[in-house]
Enzyme design. Structure first.
Site, PDB file in Angstrom:
ATOM      1  N   MET A   1       0.906  -1.010   0.246  1.00  0.00           N
ATOM      2  CA  MET A   1       0.194   0.038   0.009  1.00  0.00           C
ATOM      3  C   MET A   1       0.851   1.373  -0.359  1.00  0.00           C
ATOM      4  O   MET A   1       0.397   1.911   0.707  1.00  0.00           O
ATOM      5  CB  MET A   1      -0.657   0.011   1.153  1.00  0.00           C
ATOM      6  CG  MET A   1      -1.423  -1.046   0.949  1.00  0.00           C
ATOM      7  SD  MET A   1      -3.236  -0.666   2.006  1.00  0.00           S
ATOM      8  CE  MET A   1      -2.960  -0.883   4.194  1.00  0.00           C
TER       9      MET A   1
ATOM     10  N   GLU B   1       6.310 -11.156   7.500  1.00  0.00           N
ATOM     11  CA  GLU B   1       4.774 -11.753   8.565  1.00  0.00           C
ATOM     12  C   GLU B   1       4.819 -11.489  10.259  1.00  0.00           C
ATOM     13  O   GLU B   1       3.737 -11.229  10.336  1.00  0.00           O
ATOM     14  CB  GLU B   1       6.223 -12.061   9.697  1.00  0.00           C
ATOM     15  CG  GLU B   1       6.472 -13.927   8.551  1.00  0.00           C
ATOM     16  CD  GLU B   1       7.744 -15.198   9.014  1.00  0.00           C
ATOM     17  OE1 GLU B   1       8.218 -14.492   9.999  1.00  0.00           O
ATOM     18  OE2 GLU B   1       8.084 -16.103   8.490  1.00  0.00           O
TER      19      GLU B   1
ATOM     20  N   GLN C   1      -2.928 -12.157   8.116  1.00  0.00           N
ATOM     21  CA  GLN C   1      -3.021 -11.838   6.703  1.00  0.00           C
ATOM     22  C   GLN C   1      -2.181 -13.199   6.263  1.00  0.00           C
ATOM     23  O   GLN C   1      -2.558 -12.984   4.951  1.00  0.00           O
ATOM     24  CB  GLN C   1      -2.224 -11.137   6.084  1.00  0.00           C
ATOM     25  CG  GLN C   1      -2.330 -10.417   4.940  1.00  0.00           C
ATOM     26  CD  GLN C   1      -1.917  -8.961   4.279  1.00  0.00           C
ATOM     27  OE1 GLN C   1      -2.891  -7.840   4.787  1.00  0.00           O
ATOM     28  NE2 GLN C   1      -0.587  -8.859   4.134  1.00  0.00           N
TER      29      GLN C   1
ATOM     30  N   ASP D   1       2.113  -9.065  10.087  1.00  0.00           N
ATOM     31  CA  ASP D   1       1.075  -9.427   9.630  1.00  0.00           C
ATOM     32  C   ASP D   1       0.879 -10.779   9.275  1.00  0.00           C
ATOM     33  O   ASP D   1       0.048 -11.170   8.660  1.00  0.00           O
ATOM     34  CB  ASP D   1       0.351  -8.434   8.438  1.00  0.00           C
ATOM     35  CG  ASP D   1       0.039  -6.818   7.890  1.00  0.00           C
ATOM     36  OD1 ASP D   1      -0.584  -6.426   8.709  1.00  0.00           O
ATOM     37  OD2 ASP D   1       1.242  -6.385   7.959  1.00  0.00           O
TER      38      ASP D   1
ATOM     39  N   HIS E   1       9.476  -3.084   3.656  1.00  0.00           N
ATOM     40  CA  HIS E   1       8.633  -3.388   2.190  1.00  0.00           C
ATOM     41  C   HIS E   1      10.325  -4.149   0.909  1.00  0.00           C
ATOM     42  O   HIS E   1      10.349  -4.994   0.173  1.00  0.00           O
ATOM     43  CB  HIS E   1       8.502  -2.080   1.676  1.00  0.00           C
ATOM     44  CG  HIS E   1       6.881  -1.685   2.532  1.00  0.00           C
ATOM     45  ND1 HIS E   1       7.082  -1.174   2.909  1.00  0.00           N
ATOM     46  CD2 HIS E   1       5.625  -2.576   2.241  1.00  0.00           C
ATOM     47  CE1 HIS E   1       5.090  -0.718   3.333  1.00  0.00           C
ATOM     48  NE2 HIS E   1       5.095  -2.225   3.286  1.00  0.00           N
TER      49      HIS E   1
ATOM     50  N   ARG F   1       2.759   2.836   9.606  1.00  0.00           N
ATOM     51  CA  ARG F   1       2.097   3.570  10.673  1.00  0.00           C
ATOM     52  C   ARG F   1       2.356   4.223  11.740  1.00  0.00           C
ATOM     53  O   ARG F   1       2.075   4.640  12.059  1.00  0.00           O
ATOM     54  CB  ARG F   1       1.253   2.593  11.906  1.00  0.00           C
ATOM     55  CG  ARG F   1      -0.141   2.304  10.094  1.00  0.00           C
ATOM     56  CD  ARG F   1      -1.914   1.545  10.867  1.00  0.00           C
ATOM     57  NE  ARG F   1      -2.999   1.867   9.465  1.00  0.00           N
ATOM     58  CZ  ARG F   1      -3.398   0.829   8.811  1.00  0.00           C
ATOM     59  NH1 ARG F   1      -2.487  -0.351   9.357  1.00  0.00           N
ATOM     60  NH2 ARG F   1      -4.449   0.297   8.303  1.00  0.00           N
TER      61      ARG F   1
HETATM   62  O1  PAF Z   1       0.037  -5.928   3.873  1.00  0.00           O
HETATM   63  C1  PAF Z   1      -0.711  -4.553   3.112  1.00  0.00           C
HETATM   64  O2  PAF Z   1      -0.328  -4.165   2.424  1.00  0.00           O
HETATM   65  C2  PAF Z   1      -2.003  -4.812   2.193  1.00  0.00           C
HETATM   66  O3  PAF Z   1      -2.884  -5.837   3.887  1.00  0.00           O
HETATM   67  C3  PAF Z   1      -2.315  -5.492   1.097  1.00  0.00           C
HETATM   68  C4  PAF Z   1      -1.457  -7.541   0.987  1.00  0.00           C
HETATM   69  C5  PAF Z   1      -1.058  -5.461  -0.108  1.00  0.00           C
HETATM   70  C6  PAF Z   1      -3.080  -5.547   0.700  1.00  0.00           C
HETATM   71  O4  PAF Z   1      -3.611  -3.916   0.135  1.00  0.00           O
END
Ligand code: PAF
Length: 251
Positions: A30, A148, A153, A150, A37, A187
């Site tokens: 995002m 990991e 997720q 998240d 990242h 964040r």
């Molecule tokens: O982890 C994130 O940044 C978001 O949840 C993702 C996987 C890019 C989906 O919008």
């Protein structure tokens, strides 16, 4: 590095790479990129020959009143960072391209979504599955890398890929932390210096002998959504003011 605003150019570039025998890696983000990242990108580069990164702040994973509008956005900076680290393609889709029928949930999350985050953000994983499923359809990667941090997720995406027989290898990348052990997160940018000090105690409480909600409150957090063990991990979500932080460690 090519930057694609639309699916058409990206699809062609990926098809050419695949025809040349290249393995396609994908890192959905995002934006508001940080070293966490970039570590996902490095992992994708290690196992693939052609790496695509998407930047898309997905409206369907935010509930009304959450931080969709405030979510940090600096696409020029993000694209420069990706240029330096050396990816093959950056995909910057519009909402219309991702959700041609309006920004609505199209894929429902499976059982891994039960509890934890879903108890506090019930809309979240359906939104994540909808956007990731659509991005997978467009990019058609062989491998996708998720952090990991998240953790739930990651479990939800793995379950979705298996249930929909998408044939994509989903790799989890270890959490990147600052020198105090704070998990890197877009964040964290919301935190004042004082709040940052409190945030840095989250991983310490998780690792302590008494990883309880009370211990987090004593450490300065304002509210604790959960601190719980699952999948061999100890996971927590807690608030400092208006900022919600998540983290997890091996239990
Ligand atoms: O982890 C994130 O940044 C978001 O949840 C993702 C996987 C890019 C989906 O919008």
């Amino acid at each position: 590095m090519d930057v694609f605003d639309t699916q058409m150019g990206l699809t062609r570039a990926v098809a050419q790479a695949r025809a040349a025998g290249k393995r396609i890696g994908f890192v959905p983000t995002m934006g508001a990129l940080h070293d966490g990242h970039l570590s996902l990108v490095e992992m994708a580069k290690d196992v693939c020959d052609f790496v695509v990164v998407s930047i898309f702040v997905n409206p369907t994973q935010f509930a009304p009143g959450e931080d969709f509008e405030a979510y940090p956005r600096d696409t020029n900076r993000d694209v420069s960072m990706l240029g330096r680290v050396g990816v093959d393609g950056v995909y910057l889709p519009s909402v219309e391209e991702i959700y041609p029928n309006g920004a609505a949930v199209t894929v429902h999350a499976g059982t891994a979504a039960a509890g934890l985050e879903s108890d506090f953000r019930p809309h979240f994983f359906d939104g994540v599955c909808s956007v990731v499923h659509r991005l997978f359809e467009i990019v058609r990667p062989d491998v996708a890398v998720f952090g990991e941090k998240d953790y739930q997720q990651l479990m939800v995406i793995r379950e979705m890929v298996a249930a929909h027989e998408m044939g994509i290898e989903v790799i989890g990348a270890p959490i990147m932390r600052d020198v105090y052990g704070l998990a890197l997160s877009s964040r964290n940018a919301y935190l004042s210096a004082e709040e940052l000090e409190i945030a840095r105690r989250l991983n310490m409480v998780l690792r302590s002998k008494h990883p309880t909600p009370d211990a987090l409150i004593d450490a300065g957090f304002d509210k604790v959504d959960y601190i719980e063990e699952r999948w061999g991990r100890r996971l927590a979500a807690a608030w400092i003011g208006k900022t919600r932080l998540i983290d997890n460690i091996s239990a």
